[in-house]
Design an enzyme around this catalytic site. Sequence first.
Site, PDB file in Angstrom:
ATOM      1  N   ASN A   1      75.057  23.040  55.407  1.00 49.04           N
ATOM      2  CA  ASN A   1      73.437  22.912  55.720  1.00 49.04           C
ATOM      3  C   ASN A   1      73.127  24.362  54.869  1.00 49.04           C
ATOM      4  O   ASN A   1      73.724  25.183  55.455  1.00 49.04           O
ATOM      5  CB  ASN A   1      72.980  22.797  56.087  1.00 49.04           C
ATOM      6  CG  ASN A   1      71.461  22.536  56.064  1.00 49.04           C
ATOM      7  OD1 ASN A   1      70.747  23.429  55.857  1.00 49.04           O
ATOM      8  ND2 ASN A   1      71.216  21.746  56.790  1.00 49.04           N
TER       9      ASN A   1
ATOM     10  N   PHE B   1      70.964  18.459  71.844  1.00 44.61           N
ATOM     11  CA  PHE B   1      71.783  19.105  71.737  1.00 44.61           C
ATOM     12  C   PHE B   1      70.211  20.157  71.906  1.00 44.61           C
ATOM     13  O   PHE B   1      69.071  19.752  71.643  1.00 44.61           O
ATOM     14  CB  PHE B   1      71.283  19.646  70.674  1.00 44.61           C
ATOM     15  CG  PHE B   1      72.510  19.287  69.749  1.00 44.61           C
ATOM     16  CD1 PHE B   1      73.220  17.869  69.249  1.00 44.61           C
ATOM     17  CD2 PHE B   1      73.522  20.489  69.734  1.00 44.61           C
ATOM     18  CE1 PHE B   1      74.020  17.658  68.901  1.00 44.61           C
ATOM     19  CE2 PHE B   1      74.896  19.293  69.697  1.00 44.61           C
ATOM     20  CZ  PHE B   1      74.842  18.588  69.046  1.00 44.61           C
TER      21      PHE B   1
ATOM     22  N   TYR C   1      31.882  22.519  40.043  1.00 43.99           N
ATOM     23  CA  TYR C   1      30.991  22.086  40.992  1.00 43.99           C
ATOM     24  C   TYR C   1      32.922  21.767  42.019  1.00 43.99           C
ATOM     25  O   TYR C   1      33.704  22.196  43.138  1.00 43.99           O
ATOM     26  CB  TYR C   1      30.196  20.817  41.419  1.00 43.99           C
ATOM     27  CG  TYR C   1      30.579  20.463  42.356  1.00 43.99           C
ATOM     28  CD1 TYR C   1      31.069  19.534  43.126  1.00 43.99           C
ATOM     29  CD2 TYR C   1      29.425  21.407  43.848  1.00 43.99           C
ATOM     30  CE1 TYR C   1      30.916  18.818  45.021  1.00 43.99           C
ATOM     31  CE2 TYR C   1      29.311  21.270  45.501  1.00 43.99           C
ATOM     32  CZ  TYR C   1      29.881  20.087  45.572  1.00 43.99           C
ATOM     33  OH  TYR C   1      29.300  19.318  47.122  1.00 43.99           O
TER      34      TYR C   1
ATOM     35  N   HIS D   1      69.099  17.523  64.673  1.00 42.85           N
ATOM     36  CA  HIS D   1      70.823  16.762  65.539  1.00 42.85           C
ATOM     37  C   HIS D   1      70.461  16.603  67.173  1.00 42.85           C
ATOM     38  O   HIS D   1      70.715  17.855  67.559  1.00 42.85           O
ATOM     39  CB  HIS D   1      71.609  17.734  65.493  1.00 42.85           C
ATOM     40  CG  HIS D   1      72.897  16.790  65.633  1.00 42.85           C
ATOM     41  ND1 HIS D   1      74.232  17.278  65.096  1.00 42.85           N
ATOM     42  CD2 HIS D   1      73.101  15.512  66.027  1.00 42.85           C
ATOM     43  CE1 HIS D   1      74.921  16.233  65.778  1.00 42.85           C
ATOM     44  NE2 HIS D   1      74.316  14.802  66.279  1.00 42.85           N
ATOM     45  N   GLY D   2      70.195  15.535  67.537  1.00 42.98           N
ATOM     46  CA  GLY D   2      69.539  15.259  68.721  1.00 42.98           C
ATOM     47  C   GLY D   2      70.696  15.349  69.816  1.00 42.98           C
ATOM     48  O   GLY D   2      70.208  15.812  70.251  1.00 42.98           O
TER      49      GLY D   2
ATOM     50  N   LYS E   1      58.335   6.877  66.533  1.00 43.13           N
ATOM     51  CA  LYS E   1      58.117   8.715  66.965  1.00 43.13           C
ATOM     52  C   LYS E   1      56.314   8.920  67.096  1.00 43.13           C
ATOM     53  O   LYS E   1      56.318   9.468  66.672  1.00 43.13           O
ATOM     54  CB  LYS E   1      59.063   9.139  67.618  1.00 43.13           C
ATOM     55  CG  LYS E   1      60.190   9.465  68.310  1.00 43.13           C
ATOM     56  CD  LYS E   1      59.808   8.236  69.243  1.00 43.13           C
ATOM     57  CE  LYS E   1      61.721   8.493  69.986  1.00 43.13           C
ATOM     58  NZ  LYS E   1      61.443   7.311  71.410  1.00 43.13           N
TER      59      LYS E   1
ATOM     60  N   GLY F   1      75.663  23.689  66.171  1.00 45.53           N
ATOM     61  CA  GLY F   1      74.782  22.832  66.801  1.00 45.53           C
ATOM     62  C   GLY F   1      76.200  21.875  67.521  1.00 45.53           C
ATOM     63  O   GLY F   1      76.956  22.192  68.318  1.00 45.53           O
TER      64      GLY F   1
ATOM     65  N   ARG G   1      36.928  24.304  27.743  1.00 48.36           N
ATOM     66  CA  ARG G   1      35.666  23.957  27.285  1.00 48.36           C
ATOM     67  C   ARG G   1      35.754  25.023  25.508  1.00 48.36           C
ATOM     68  O   ARG G   1      34.933  23.596  24.962  1.00 48.36           O
ATOM     69  CB  ARG G   1      35.041  25.454  27.939  1.00 48.36           C
ATOM     70  CG  ARG G   1      33.482  25.518  27.230  1.00 48.36           C
ATOM     71  CD  ARG G   1      33.153  23.740  28.183  1.00 48.36           C
ATOM     72  NE  ARG G   1      31.345  24.331  27.225  1.00 48.36           N
ATOM     73  CZ  ARG G   1      31.372  23.737  26.073  1.00 48.36           C
ATOM     74  NH1 ARG G   1      32.243  23.505  25.585  1.00 48.36           N
ATOM     75  NH2 ARG G   1      29.881  23.962  25.481  1.00 48.36           N
TER      76      ARG G   1
ATOM     77  N   ASP H   1      79.544  21.367  56.906  1.00 49.18           N
ATOM     78  CA  ASP H   1      78.390  21.231  57.121  1.00 49.18           C
ATOM     79  C   ASP H   1      77.700  22.745  56.460  1.00 49.18           C
ATOM     80  O   ASP H   1      77.576  23.661  57.110  1.00 49.18           O
ATOM     81  CB  ASP H   1      78.032  20.940  58.816  1.00 49.18           C
ATOM     82  CG  ASP H   1      76.551  21.290  58.574  1.00 49.18           C
ATOM     83  OD1 ASP H   1      76.342  20.967  59.558  1.00 49.18           O
ATOM     84  OD2 ASP H   1      75.943  21.535  58.204  1.00 49.18           O
TER      85      ASP H   1
ATOM     86  N   LYS I   1      35.016  23.165  44.546  1.00 54.01           N
ATOM     87  CA  LYS I   1      35.139  23.272  45.927  1.00 54.01           C
ATOM     88  C   LYS I   1      36.769  22.483  46.372  1.00 54.01           C
ATOM     89  O   LYS I   1      37.550  23.323  47.163  1.00 54.01           O
ATOM     90  CB  LYS I   1      34.690  21.374  45.816  1.00 54.01           C
ATOM     91  CG  LYS I   1      33.162  21.816  46.535  1.00 54.01           C
ATOM     92  CD  LYS I   1      32.905  22.765  47.928  1.00 54.01           C
ATOM     93  CE  LYS I   1      31.526  22.451  47.855  1.00 54.01           C
ATOM     94  NZ  LYS I   1      31.492  23.349  49.496  1.00 54.01           N
TER      95      LYS I   1
END
Length: 900
Positions: free
Chosen positions: A805, A851, A469, A689-690, A719, A826, A133, A803, A473
């Site tokens: 990760n 898994f 405002y 990992h499915g 999906k 896994g 301002r 791996d 908000k």
Amino acid sequence: MSEKLSFNNRVVVITGAGGGLGKVYALAYASRGARVVVNDLGGTLGGSGHNSRAADLVVNEIKKAGGLAVANYDSVNENGERIIETAIKEFGRVDVLINNAGILRDVSFAKMTEREFASVVDVHLTGGYKLSRAAWPYMRSQKFGRIINTASPAGLFGNFGQANYSAAKMGLVGLAETLAKEGAKYNINVNSIAPLARSRMTENVLPPHILKQLGPEKIVPLVLYLTHESTKVSNSIFELAAGFFGQLRWERSSGQIFKPDPKTYTPESILCKWKDITDFKDKPFNKTQHPDQLSDYNDLIAKAKKLPSNDQGLVKINSLRDKVVIITGAGGGLGKSHALWFARYGAKVVVNDIKNPFSVVEEINKLYGEGTAISDTHDVVTEAQSIIDTATEKFKRVDILVNNAGILRDRSFLKMKDEEWFAVLKVHLFSTFALSKAVWPIFTKQKSGFIINTTSTSGIYGNFGQANYAAAKAAILGFSRTIALEGAKRGIIVNVIAPHAETAMTKTIFSETELSNHFDASQVSPLVVLLASEELQRYASKKVTGQLFEVGGGWCGQTRWQRSTGYVSVKETIEPEEIEENWNHVTDFGGSTINPSSTEESSMAILQSVQKAHSSKEPNDGVFKYTTKDCILYNLGLGCTSKELKYTYENDPNFQVLPSFAVIPFMQATATLSMDNLVDNFNYAMLLHGEQYFKLCTPKLPSNGTLKTVAKPLQVLDKNGRAALVVGGFETYDTKTKKLIAYNEGSFFIRGAHVPQKKQITDGDRAKFAIQRFDAPSEKAPDFEIEISTNKDQAALYRLSGDFNPLHIDPTLAKAVKFPAPILHGLCTLGVSAKALFEHYGPYEELKVRFTNVVFPGDTLKVKAWKQGEVVIFQTIDMTKNVVVLDNAAIKLSQAKSKL
Ligand SMILES: CCCCCCCCCCCCCC(=O)CC(=O)SCCNC(=O)CCNC(=O)[C@H](O)C(C)(C)COP(=O)(O)OP(=O)(O)OC[C@H]1O[C@@H](n2cnc3c(N)ncnc32)[C@H](O)[C@@H]1OP(=O)(O)O
Ligand SMILES: NC(=O)C1=CN([C@@H]2O[C@H](COP(=O)(O)OP(=O)(O)OC[C@H]3O[C@@H](n4cnc5c(N)ncnc54)[C@H](O)[C@@H]3O)[C@@H](O)[C@H]2O)C=CC1
């Protein structure tokens, strides 16, 4: 290389520049020729005390390096205008303002005091207002200005313990969006940044190895680029950390339209179309949008009016019966409509309004029986507790709070007065805090409660003449996201609506034509009732809390963040010129974007992007060179010991590679599948990992060599728009013999991702064994079972086989994705199980598993097996957690030399 971005003759004001981010900004601007006002109160992180030393030290450092700077010790929120006066007095102008000053008063909402809330909002949000301002008139008259508001992931997504900070930081976004709109014609660009960097603010919440990546110097280049005179970017929001630079924008679902008739436009009608409101898929009447303003409500209501009566679906909303709801500002407009609708659904209603709630109470009681509604005239700003007391005294409980009360003090920013700023913040933001705080212990005790807060499209997108405002908000949105997080385990649901309706308030904002369709408040209330219902939580596909919905004229939509692919610099020193050169990547929304819904998810995704950029400095071509050492390391990672020399000693006459080593070259090559290009909204942090399948194409895997794995997407499926399934086929060849030695199929489930039709792959050839179903005949005793103990350090060892990760080693990152501790790979659980089967049944040529749960290092596993001819079905159970972790699993024994 772009020309060096100079700030010669520019005057830059940086608040809170005595340390942390502000300090590095000050040094960088000065090094590029700017004259810098280094403001800092010099207080503690919590905001107490003051000390000129911090600012003086930075000024001295700038001067020592030949730059020009002056210190200012004022408090941004108490006398921020004096900071701008310093710039004018010392340097005659102000060109760039970095609203950076800040404090923390982190505490759980249950314990947060009004003072802890107000102090953080005052410094960050009101401080940012005061400085902007004060600078505004100068920037307008010189027709040049650049402002950066420093927001935070906590403001955008919420963060536990930061209800105050989230409010303040998201409020700065709403303020910036409005100033950007008001400043556009004066060449005043206003942007927000949400950084993550090492400083005294973060040093106690992030572990050292993460902090190491988060140098504050990695934030500077974007700030310099955005504030350079040549940069035209404005009204934008950026997330940045560790060398990642990405843009955030709003993403609004196409939503659903409903015939706006009070008879059939009901909570039930919305519930049966809930999926359409939240699926972010284009619809014939509307598309998913990335807006910087409210929907075209006239277009939507025109289409809505043509619809037949709304389908009521099969679910009746009964859960509101006898519930007690408090609605603030319910003497008219939206609040009145909400009160009538709640009463219609059997609730008891406290109609609060500082003016006249009585007529609404009378109308409700006439319609639904005496005692259905009671009035309350307390002031939401100063008497929040009394409003709650009215409810508990009369109805003995409170179940739902609708924060609806509001005022306007619209004014162009140039003319806005402090009292207009404070008045609007008090009625909207501070009252929402106070009432939410007052009901919190009641909701906690009863382990349930619903809060519906009211933001505005002005708060989401900014609006000319509404800096106060919009800030208030937007702050409510940030606040709501955090208390939704904190309320989750207390059974408290918090959501936010941005309504569009014709009321006394909006008549002052929207023209006659914009409201000529008569956007009745009653077209907003059904959603409010639904958001307060148990039925929505029961029937929606996932919990509805911490969400933002825009609603009006028979249309409901959901609004969320979308982050661009972003750009990662792997350089040690990142210059603004590099940002300029890669701006198209920073702002690229055409690639793999994500929709972060939490601070952790967003931060994790950023760090994964950074890690990927650094690791892909060495291109991954699927080539995997290995020696016996790698085989031994893999075997040790499966728990083999020196008692098993055939697995751990290369000179043992029986030294051998376990068949499941075939997954290692696969593991190394998964990156070559480029899943982030196969699906939209790919976030590595959301990848699961499915299933895994492999086939050995040679009797025995060699114990050393050079392999090359070629990956191919076999299936890429959507999906329900909420996740993606990617199946990749991986052929591993011996580069010397060119022979195929192994084939893997990996199935990956990516939460939050989606696959547009044009990207879907459904016809890839899958291995028969891989898609065969193998249900454990649990009614039959296994013909083999064995218990195997994993050890606490097993993941730490197994990860060395490729791996890395951090989920498998780093407690902070594991917690960030909601695991209590790092989890075992896994593929390690697969290998441990496969070793047991190999030793009992002999060689096998195919294996597949699903898994089904995570294993924690140190857990005890049990492998159960049922031999059926050449196939052995097996199941692996985590005995410690008593869950099945490998299921739908089997091996196909080799014809040669089966042991049984
Ligand atoms: C990069 C990859 C890593 C991803 C992670 C990213 C996280 C970093 C977020 C930073 C984002 C913002 C960055 C920024 O803008 C600059 C900053 O703000 S840095 C500081 C960020 N601050 C925080 O993240 C808050 C950290 N939390 C805390 O400091 C404490 O937890 C807290 C002060 C909130 C504790 O408050 P207190 O009232 O003292 O609570 P209690 O300890 O008494 O516990 C009460 C109750 O709440 C439960 N609880 C406490 N903390 C948490 C939590 N973090 N998550 C979940 N639950 C929590 C506690 O268990 C108690 O539960 P009961 O059931 O009541 O017993
Ligand atoms: N470090 C991070 O990861 C993140 C920081 N931020 C924000 O970045 C900004 C800078 O934070 P850091 O450098 O990390 O913290 P910091 O604490 O090092 O810097 C903030 C500075 O503001 C000063 N300050 C506090 N109150 C003031 C007041 N009333 N008037 C003038 N100066 C005042 C403090 O003395 C301090 O030097 C803050 O707004 C913070 O909220 C946002 C997201 C993440």
